[in-house]
Scaffold this active site. Structure first.
Site, PDB file in Angstrom:
ATOM      1  N   CYS A 262      -0.515  10.365  -5.395  1.00 15.71           N
ATOM      2  CA  CYS A 262      -1.341  11.455  -5.899  1.00 15.71           C
ATOM      3  C   CYS A 262      -2.213  12.031  -4.791  1.00 15.71           C
ATOM      4  O   CYS A 262      -2.725  11.307  -3.937  1.00 15.71           O
ATOM      5  CB  CYS A 262      -2.255  10.956  -7.026  1.00 15.71           C
TER       6      CYS A 262
ATOM      7  N   ASN B 261      -1.291  -0.398 -12.857  1.00 14.79           N
ATOM      8  CA  ASN B 261      -2.120  -0.775 -11.715  1.00 14.79           C
ATOM      9  C   ASN B 261      -2.106  -2.273 -11.443  1.00 14.79           C
ATOM     10  O   ASN B 261      -2.586  -2.723 -10.404  1.00 14.79           O
ATOM     11  CB  ASN B 261      -3.561  -0.301 -11.924  1.00 14.79           C
TER      12      ASN B 261
ATOM     13  N   LEU C 160      -9.675   0.009   5.486  1.00 14.19           N
ATOM     14  CA  LEU C 160     -10.159  -1.294   5.029  1.00 14.19           C
ATOM     15  C   LEU C 160      -9.042  -2.328   5.017  1.00 14.19           C
ATOM     16  O   LEU C 160      -9.269  -3.506   5.309  1.00 14.19           O
ATOM     17  CB  LEU C 160     -10.783  -1.173   3.638  1.00 14.19           C
TER      18      LEU C 160
ATOM     19  N   PRO D  57      -8.465   6.563   2.449  1.00 15.48           N
ATOM     20  CA  PRO D  57      -8.116   5.941   3.724  1.00 15.48           C
ATOM     21  C   PRO D  57      -7.729   4.478   3.565  1.00 15.48           C
ATOM     22  O   PRO D  57      -8.192   3.797   2.654  1.00 15.48           O
ATOM     23  CB  PRO D  57      -9.407   6.078   4.544  1.00 15.48           C
ATOM     24  N   ILE D  58      -6.861   4.017   4.490  1.00 14.02           N
ATOM     25  CA  ILE D  58      -6.403   2.621   4.419  1.00 14.02           C
ATOM     26  C   ILE D  58      -7.050   1.774   5.511  1.00 14.02           C
ATOM     27  O   ILE D  58      -6.580   0.682   5.806  1.00 14.02           O
ATOM     28  CB  ILE D  58      -4.870   2.547   4.527  1.00 14.02           C
TER      29      ILE D  58
ATOM     30  N   VAL E 294     -15.996   8.044  -6.747  1.00 12.20           N
ATOM     31  CA  VAL E 294     -14.975   7.193  -6.137  1.00 12.20           C
ATOM     32  C   VAL E 294     -14.025   7.994  -5.256  1.00 12.20           C
ATOM     33  O   VAL E 294     -13.750   7.631  -4.114  1.00 12.20           O
ATOM     34  CB  VAL E 294     -14.194   6.425  -7.219  1.00 12.20           C
TER      35      VAL E 294
END
EC number: 2.5.1.7
Length: 423
Positions: free
Chosen positions: A120, A24, A129, A126-127, A331
C-alpha cells in the site's frame, strides 16, 4: 478488473458474521516457517487472501515446500532441507510485509538478499529499524539499488532499543534472535496481538521468547527450531470493520469470535459515541441508532492505542454522525486519501497535515470512487451502504489483500451489494 456496486440509503445490517484468521498475523507466521530445520509446520485458520498467496510464493521461492489447502484453510510448510537465501523479487515487490523474511533467512542461512518491498502507498514506511536491529546483532547490511543484502555467519544477541514500536521490525528481529547466540532484548517493542501470536508460534517451535505484548521482549537464542502446529489468531481489523459497519447502519450484528481485549481501543470509542457494544459467549454484539450518536475525537497510536488500520473505516462512521468529529493520524502520513474519494460522495471535510475534521450528519450521495489502499477500500464500501443511490467502488486489488468475501458477508447481513467483472 472487478468492481463493487452498492445500492445505499436503506441498509440496516442485522445477523451474525464470522471473522477470519488475521492477515496481519499470518504473514509473519509464514515468514517464521522458514526457521525450522526439522519437521513440518502446519498453520490453521488461514485467511484466503491475495497477500497470503503472495507470501506463500515468497517462501516457496526459497526452495521450501508450501501446500495451501484452501478448503481446510490450512498451510503446511516443510523447510527441513537446504533453503535458498535470495527472496524472489517478483513476489517481494508486491507486498510490504515481505520484508519480514529478511531476519529468518539470515538467521537460518547466514546470508540473505531481499528486494525492497511493495504494498500500500500510505506513507514512506521506512525499514531502517529492521536494518539497524540486524546490524546490532552483528549483521553486515548493504543496499545496492533496490536490493538489501545481509550477512552474518552467526547472529549475536544484542540489546536493541527501537525509536518507534514498529510491528514489522519487532517481528523481524524477534525471529532473527531465536537462532542467535546469546540473549537479545528488544525495548520499545510493538505490543500488538499479532506480536503475541508470533511469539506463541516461535515458542512452540522451541524458541525462548518472553515478554510478548509488553514493551520489552527477551529472546534467548537456541541452536535449532522444529516444526509445529498453530492456529492463526482472529482478525481484529476485520472484526472492527464489521463493528463499524453495524454502527453506521443502525444495525444489530454479532461479530462471531471477535476478541474484546484485542478490540478494546475501538470499542471504547464506539461506546463514547453512544454505540451499544456487549460481549457475548460467542463474540461481540454491536447495536446502534445513528441519530443518537455523538461526534468524537480519535487519535491513532501504536497498540494498545487506536489502530491506524481502523482509521479509514472509522472516518466513514464519523461521516454519518451529526456534528464535527476529528481524526488525528499519528502512525502513517498520507493516509487520508480515502477522504478525497468520499468528497465525491458529498463528505465535508478539512485536512490539515495529520488531522481531518469530519463534518458529519449530511447525507452522502452515491458516486463512482476508487480504492486507494486496503482499508480505504472497506471504508468506501461502508460509505456506499449509507449513501443515497448507487456507489461503484473500483480498484479492488487492494480489498482482496485483506478481506475475504467482504461483499458476500455484507450481503448476508442485509446490504444491497454485488461484485461484478468489468468488461
Amino acid at each position: 478488473m472487478d468492481k463493487i456496486i452498492v445500492e445505499g440509503g436503506q441498509t440496516r445490517l442485522q445477523g451474525q458474521v464470522v471473522i477470519e484468521g488475521a492477515k496481519n498475523a499470518v504473514l509473519p507466521l509464514l515468514a517464521a516457517t522458514i526457521l525450522p530445520s526439522q519437521g513440518k509446520t502446519l498453520l490453521t485458520n488461514v485467511p484466503i487472501l491475495s497477500d497470503v498467496f503472495t507470501m506463500n510464493n515468497v517462501v516457496r521461492g526459497l526452495d521450501i515446500q508450501v501446500d495451501f489447502n484452501c478448503d481446510k484453510k490450512e498451510i503446511l510448510v516443510d523447510a527441513s532441507g537446504d533453503i535458498l537465501d535470495v527472496a524472489p523479487y517478483e513476489f517481494v515487490s508486491q507486498m510490504r510485509a515481505s520484508i519480514v523474511v529478511l531476519g529468518p533467512i539470515l538467521a537460518r542461512n547466514g546470508h540473505a538478499k531481499v528486494s525492497m518491498p511493495g504494498g500500500c502507498t500510505i506513507g514512506s514506511r521506512p525499514i531502517d529499524l529492521h536494518l539497524k536491529g540486524l546490524e546490532a546483532m552483528g549483521a553486515t547490511i548493504t543496499q545496492n539499488g533496490g536490493d538489501i543484502t545481509a550477512q552474518a555467519e552467526k547472529l549475536k544477541g544484542a540489546n536493541i532499543y527501537m525509536d518507534f514500536p514498529s510491528v514489522g521490525a519487532t517481528q523481524n528481529l524477534m525471529m532473527a534472535a531465536t537462532l542467535a547466540s546469546g540473549t537479545t532484548t528488544i525495548e520499545n517493542a510493538a505490543r500488538e496481538p499479532e506480536i503475541v501470536d508470533l511469539a506463541q508460534l516461535l515458542n512452540k517451535m522451541g524458541a525462548k521468547v518472553k515478554g510478548a505484548g509488553t514493551e520489552t521482549l527477551t529472546i534467548i537464542g537456541v541452536d535449532a527450531l522444529h516444526g509445529t502446529e498453530h492456529d492463526v489468531v482472529q482478525d481484529r481489523i476485520e472484526a472492527g470493520t464489521f463493528m463499524v459497519a453495524a454502527a453506521m447502519t443502525s444495525g444489530n450484528v454479532l461479530v462471531k469470535d471477535a476478541i474484546w481485549e484485542h478490540n478494546r481501543p475501538l470499542i471504547s470509542k464506539l461506546m463514547e459515541m453512544g454505540v451499544e457494544v456487549s460481549e457475548e459467549e460467542d463474540g461481540i454484539r454491536v447495536k446502534a441508532d445513528t441519530k443518537k450518536l455523538k461526534p468524537v475525537t480519535v487519535k491513532t497510536l501504536p497498540h494498545p492505542g487506536f489502530p491506524t488500520d481502523m482509521q479509514a473505516q472509522f472516518t466513514a462512521l464519523m461521516a454519518v454522525v451529526n456534528g464535527e468529529s476529528t481524526m488525528i493520524e499519528t502512525v502513517f502520513e498520507n493516509r487520508f486519501q480515502h477522504l478525497e474519494e468520499m468528497r465525491r460522495m458529498g463528505l465535508q471535510t478539512e485536512i490539515l497535515r495529520d488531522t481531518a475534521m469530519i463534518h458529519g450528519g449530511r447525507a452522502l450521495q452515491g458516486a463512482p470512487v476508487m480504492s486507494t489502499d486496503l482499508r480505504a477500500s472497506a471504508a468506501l464500501i461502508l460509505a456506499g451502504m449509507v449513501a443515497q443511490g448507487q456507489t461503484v467502488v473500483g480498484q479492488l486489488t487492494h480489498l482482496d489483500r485483506g478481506y475475504y468475501q467482504f461483499h458476500e458477508k455484507l450481503a448476508a447481513l442485509g446490504a444491497n451489494i454485488k461484485r461484478v467483472s468489468e468488461a
